[in-house]
Design a protein around this motif. Structure first.
Motif, short mmCIF file in Angstrom:
data_model
loop_
_atom_site.label_atom_id
_atom_site.label_comp_id
_atom_site.label_asym_id
_atom_site.label_seq_id
_atom_site.Cartn_x
_atom_site.Cartn_y
_atom_site.Cartn_z
N LEU A 16 4.95 32.27 -48.15
CA LEU A 16 5.44 33.63 -48.34
C LEU A 16 5.56 34.40 -47.02
CD1 LEU A 16 6.30 34.81 -50.97
CD2 LEU A 16 4.04 35.83 -51.24
N GLY A 17 4.51 34.36 -46.22
CA GLY A 17 4.52 35.11 -44.97
C GLY A 17 5.57 34.59 -44.00
N PHE B 59 2.58 42.70 -42.51
CA PHE B 59 2.38 42.31 -43.91
C PHE B 59 2.52 40.79 -44.08
CE2 PHE B 59 3.74 41.43 -48.24
CZ PHE B 59 2.68 42.01 -48.92
N ALA B 60 3.50 40.21 -43.38
CA ALA B 60 3.68 38.76 -43.45
C ALA B 60 2.41 38.05 -43.00
CB ALA B 60 4.87 38.33 -42.59
N ALA C 249 -1.25 35.66 -44.93
CA ALA C 249 -2.06 34.53 -44.46
C ALA C 249 -3.51 34.71 -44.89
CB ALA C 249 -1.95 34.39 -42.95
N GLY C 250 -3.93 35.97 -45.05
CA GLY C 250 -5.28 36.25 -45.53
C GLY C 250 -5.50 35.75 -46.95
N ILE C 251 -4.44 35.85 -47.77
CA ILE C 251 -4.54 35.36 -49.16
C ILE C 251 -4.65 33.84 -49.15
CG2 ILE C 251 -3.45 35.37 -51.43
CD1 ILE C 251 -1.71 37.71 -50.45
N ALA C 252 -3.67 33.20 -48.49
CA ALA C 252 -3.64 31.74 -48.47
C ALA C 252 -4.92 31.19 -47.83
CB ALA C 252 -2.41 31.25 -47.71
N THR D 219 1.84 25.05 -41.77
CA THR D 219 3.14 25.53 -41.27
C THR D 219 4.25 24.60 -41.74
OG1 THR D 219 2.15 26.54 -39.32
CG2 THR D 219 4.48 26.03 -39.19
N ASN D 220 3.99 23.29 -41.70
CA ASN D 220 4.99 22.33 -42.17
C ASN D 220 5.36 22.58 -43.63
OD1 ASN D 220 5.59 20.86 -39.93
ND2 ASN D 220 3.94 19.36 -40.26
N TYR D 221 4.34 22.74 -44.46
CA TYR D 221 4.62 23.03 -45.87
C TYR D 221 5.43 24.31 -46.02
CZ TYR D 221 2.04 19.35 -48.24
OH TYR D 221 1.65 18.15 -48.73
N GLY D 222 5.04 25.31 -45.23
CA GLY D 222 5.77 26.59 -45.27
C GLY D 222 7.24 26.41 -44.90
#
Lengths: 244, 291
Positions: free
Chosen positions: B22-23, B198-199, B203-206, B224-227
């Motif tokens: 998301l971020g 906010f993006a 990262a705080g959630i994940a 990062t790869n998955y993102g």
């Protein structure tokens, strides 16, 4: 009153686009800025709206120095531009585009009222309110661009080539509307146009710009008759020494 | 094991992928920044969550709002110090420079974490970790269910924020044409600052969720790869499609594990990534971008 005093404006740091440009627009006047492609007409409007900052000279409106403040403050003062190529938010709805026109303070509070006024001027926008802006026809997009600018309740409206790519009939319709709102709402207008005949019939006064210099100015009707306009319109440039 | 069980695990993993991406998708879609360090910011947030658990026994799901605030602040600092300098570039130059800059940040964060906390793998172990609900022989882990719920809530909340609030609309407008946004009186610099911060906050959630699984300094690049895979699958700028793309990737991975075994987990995702890039580079999901 808008007053531009001897501005020099550069593109991308070192390419000079305007030389010592000076012009004045009195309140409630309609002033045209004409000249051929690449003469610097749009650059003048971008300098007023704050997207470009002059390196020399001053721009002021009602005593406020516009060249010292960021674009959003300039909108707040009551100056709004309809940019060349319309520059709508393509994936947002017509209504959302209009709402964003009324982003700042007082215009946001009057949003609903202003929207119904804009719908009155351009009824087709009401029909298309939920459609994405990119799905509109060229003429409708231009109406939306004008409507969006009106949403900020401007005192001075800057129009950049609003006739571009539209049929002659549509151009006439849109300029009729411009004339009506300038009279009914007492909005001052500075219009950049390549459609010289059209704009000179509407405007009170005009400036001719050529290669980044003002090369002529005067009463719109007088210019319509004179040879100076023909030169500028056809892109015939005076020799370097004759400029200024 | 039943294929249904694999699909459940796929959906759980997919939700986490969605939270991770998301971020990355926000920064990419709104500003044209590809933040390669996003996975490492997730890693740092996961450590934050781990230490909160270790020292004060803060539940990893309770630490989500805390880590969001911390990461928001970190994102704001990063933006002002580093990324804001790229904001005046044309969009393609922003992209290239942001990759370079964030690649450097990634190295710094990975090595910093190794120096500070060693390369040991760690995790938070709340009392409910490993607990499952058993429905007709299918095991539904508590943490997995919470992850799915969280991913759905965050995605919906973001959608409502971007489409219903004035500031959210201003962010979308800025993403579509920042110069025109400026002409509307939108403070583009402030919009960018908030969006980037906010993006990073996501990262705080994940990170907090990942802390229940495994935390080590080297996990950043994998996330990062998955993102990146999800951003491509969803289509650049299509924030709404990030979670569906994550769920799809998770399920495809799970089925490939069911058919071919665990060593091939990563292969399915990469094959999908390559196929989408070759055949449908605009992304799998129809419809226009949310931004």
């Amino acid at each position: 009153m808008l007053e531009i005093d001897k501005i020099d404006v550069y593109h991308g740091g070192d390419i000079q686009a305007l030389w010592q440009i000076s012009l004045k627009v009195e309140d409630k006047e309609i002033v045209a800025l004409i000249g051929s492609n690449g003469a610097g007409k749009s650059t003048v409007l971008k300098s007023i709206s704050g997207l470009l900052k002059p390196r020399k000279g001053t721009i002021s409106y009602g005593g406020i120095r516009l060249d010292k403040i960021p674009p959003q403050k300039i909108v707040e003062i009551g100056i709004c531009m309809v940019p060349e190529g319309r520059r709508l938010f393509p994936d947002m709805s017509v209504l959302e585009n209009l709402e964003l026109g009324a982003y700042l303070g007082h215009s946001r509070q009057a949003k609903d009222e202003t929207i119904s006024w804009v719908y009155e001027i351009f009824p087709v926008l009401k029909e298309r309110a939920r459609q994405a802006a990119r799905t509109l026809s060229g003429g409708e997009q231009q109406m939306l661009a004008i409507g969006r600018a009106l949403m900020s309740q401007p005192k001075l409206l800057l129009l950049d080539e609003i006739s571009l790519g539209l049929s002659p009939l549509l151009v006439e319709t849109i300029y009729d509307v411009i004339k009506r709102i300038s009279e009914s709402r007492r909005i001052t207008i500075l219009a950049v146009e390549q459609n010289v005949n059209m704009i000179l019939e509407l405007a009170n006064r005009a400036y001719i710009i050529e290669n980044g210099h003002i090369v002529g100015q005067g009463d719109a009707n007088a210019l319509l008759e004179s040879g100076a306009v023909k030169d500028a319109y056809l892109g015939i440039t005076p020799a370097q020494g004759e400029v200024q | 094991m039943d294929v249904a069980q694999f699909i459940i695990y796929g959906l759980i993993n997919g939700s986490l992928y969605g939270l991770v991406a998301l971020g990355l998708a926000l920064a990419f879609g709104i500003m044209g920044y590809l933040n390669i360090a996003h996975g490492d910011l997730i890693m740092l947030a996961a450590y934050g969550s781990f230490w909160l658990f270790k020292i004060w026994h803060v539940d990893p799901f309770i630490s989500i709002p805390l880590m969001m605030v911390v990461m928001f602040a970190a994102g704001a600092v990063l933006y002002v110090a580093v990324f804001s300098h790229l904001s005046k570039f044309p969009i393609l130059d922003r992209l290239k420079n942001s990759i370079l800059v964030s690649f450097g940040l990634m190295m710094v964060f990975t090595n910093m974490a190794t120096v500070l906390w060693t390369a040991d793998e760690r995790c938070t172990t709340p009392f409910y970790s490993g607990m499952v609900i058993d429905i007709a022989g299918i095991r539904l882990p508590y943490i997995g269910l919470a992850t799915i719920a969280l991913a759905i809530i965050i995605t919906l909340a973001l959608h409502v924020f971007l489409t219903k609030t004035y500031f959210g609309k201003a962010i979308r407008a800025t993403a579509q044409d920042w110069e025109a946004a400026e002409l509307m009186g939108i403070d583009v610099a402030r919009t960018y600052l908030f969006s980037f911060a906010f993006a990073v906050a996501t990262a705080g959630i994940a990170g907090s969720v990942i802390s229940t699984n495994v935390v080590s300094p080297s996990i950043g690049l994998d996330w990062t790869n998955y993102g990146l895979i999800l951003v491509i699958l969803a289509g650049v700028g299509n924030i709404n499609a990030i979670l569906p793309a994550g769920l799809l990737l998770g399920v495809v991975e799970a089925i490939s594990v069911y058919l071919a075994g665990v060593p091939y987990t990563g292969v399915a995702g990469l094959v999908m990534f390559v196929l989408v890039l070759m055949l449908r580079p605009q992304g799998l999901f129809k419809g226009r971008a949310a931004l």
